[in-house]
Write an enzyme that holds these catalytic residues in place. Structure first.
Site, PDB file in Angstrom:
ATOM      1  N   TYR A 116       0.909  -1.085   0.022  1.00 31.91           N
ATOM      2  CA  TYR A 116      -0.197  -0.154  -0.093  1.00 31.91           C
ATOM      3  C   TYR A 116       0.775   1.186   0.006  1.00 31.91           C
ATOM      4  O   TYR A 116       1.702   1.588   1.044  1.00 31.91           O
ATOM      5  CB  TYR A 116      -0.960  -0.039   1.080  1.00 31.91           C
ATOM      6  CG  TYR A 116      -2.093   0.927   1.116  1.00 31.91           C
ATOM      7  CD1 TYR A 116      -2.049   2.098   0.367  1.00 31.91           C
ATOM      8  CD2 TYR A 116      -2.873   0.996   2.221  1.00 31.91           C
ATOM      9  CE1 TYR A 116      -3.068   3.070   0.684  1.00 31.91           C
ATOM     10  CE2 TYR A 116      -3.965   1.917   2.538  1.00 31.91           C
ATOM     11  CZ  TYR A 116      -4.032   2.808   1.426  1.00 31.91           C
ATOM     12  OH  TYR A 116      -4.911   3.856   1.533  1.00 31.91           O
ATOM     13  N   LYS A 176      -1.259  -1.287  -4.248  1.00 27.07           N
ATOM     14  CA  LYS A 176      -2.509  -0.209  -4.008  1.00 27.07           C
ATOM     15  C   LYS A 176      -1.929   1.014  -3.882  1.00 27.07           C
ATOM     16  O   LYS A 176      -1.006   1.457  -3.033  1.00 27.07           O
ATOM     17  CB  LYS A 176      -3.248  -0.433  -2.706  1.00 27.07           C
ATOM     18  CG  LYS A 176      -4.239   0.559  -2.526  1.00 27.07           C
ATOM     19  CD  LYS A 176      -5.069   0.239  -1.271  1.00 27.07           C
ATOM     20  CE  LYS A 176      -6.352   1.297  -1.009  1.00 27.07           C
ATOM     21  NZ  LYS A 176      -5.934   2.713  -1.238  1.00 27.07           N
TER      22      LYS A 176
END
Length: 306
Positions: free
Chosen positions: A139, A167
């Site tokens: 992330y 992400k």
């Protein structure tokens, strides 16, 4: 890690924290939000991330949130557990809990507060990956964590076969293309900034994980369909309408998540307020929230009929 990555494609809303009237985690309200999303046909949910207010929860509360969502949705859609925490020990505990619950993948922000070198951040993510057999999604959200994932570090992490994606919530769409170029077909790049979902998809993202998706999942599903069909001009026009809603949500007093929860309440799903120090919306904004909810419903109807 040899696996079918298509289960991670499409629209994956970031799941919101669901509270009772006393501000505690609520399983019935979690189930209500889960059903709302399931009925609208999203591909999965991302549980326990920024939209889930994770940094304001204890480890036990985060375990509750993961368990409640899993009980409601396991076997129905893809489940991704965000397990990033200030300490590696807590992240590992959350990772093992998610694995026991049957989640499909793990994800984590980099460590927050202290400015750490790349070696420490890589070591943190690697320790989480070593704790379970689940695939892992990095992330990248530099605007809140202070750490920027570079393509060079991403390539280093790709040496671990458990890394299946990133992400990416940095704003430049170029970052999506660079991460996709680095990982090729063995990774899924998830578009993070909701305001550029269409651009991110065109630049190489196969999916999106976003904090406003659950407020208007129908519109993101339609935007994704238009991109898949190559109808880029129409997709861009819909993105502009979505951005109008996002700007309106961010223009109110209080947290955007408080505003979204009020919109959801008007759309038939009550999941409570937000956890302090996030602020609730002011009573003076009630009329503006009514207008935002009405605008979403009108757009949904318009695109359903198109």
């Amino acid at each position: 890690m040899d696996m079918d990555l298509t289960k991670f494609h499409g629209i994956i809303p970031a799941f919101y924290a669901c509270y009772d009237e006393q501000g505690n985690m609520s399983e019935p309200r979690t189930a209500a939000l889960a059903d709302y999303l399931y009925q609208r046909g999203v591909q999965g949910v991302y549980v326990g991330g920024s939209s889930g207010e994770c940094i304001y929860h204890s480890v036990e509360e985060r375990k509750q949130a993961l368990a409640y969502a899993a009980r409601a949705l396991k076997g129905k859609m893809t489940l991704i557990a965000h397990v990033g925490a200030p300490s590696t020990r807590d992240s590992i505990e959350l990772a093992r809990h998610a694995a026991e619950l049957g989640y499909d993948a793990l994800s984590a922000i980099p460590p927050i507060y202290f400015k750490l070198p790349d070696s420490a951040v890589v070591g943190y993510w690697t320790a989480i990956m070593a704790a379970t057999e689940l695939p892992f999604i990095i992330y990248n959200i530099p605007q809140t964590t202070g750490y920027t994932l570079t393509p060079a570090v991403f390539r280093q992490l790709l040496a671990n076969p458990k890394v299946i994606g990133v992400k990416n919530s940095s704003m430049p769409a170029l970052d999506i293309e660079r991460f996709k170029s680095a990982g090729g077909d063995r990774v899924v790049v998830f578009n993070g900034p909701d305001e550029q979902f269409v651009a991110g998809r065109i630049m190489g993202a196969a999916a999106g994980i976003g904090g406003t998706y659950a407020a208007m999942p129908e519109l993101y599903l339609q935007a994704d369909r238009l991109v898949r069909e190559g109808r880029f001009e129409e997709a861009g026009k819909l993105q502009s309408k979505i951005n109008d809603v996002i700007v309106a949500l961010c223009s109110l007093d209080g947290s955007m998540y408080a505003a979204i929860k009020e919109v959801l309440r008007r759309r038939g799903v009550n999941i409570g307020g937000v956890r302090a120090p996030l602020e609730d919306v002011s009573p003076a904004d009630a009329g503006r929230i009514d207008g935002i909810a009405a605008a979403i419903d009108a757009l949904v109807k318009r695109y359903d009929e198109a």
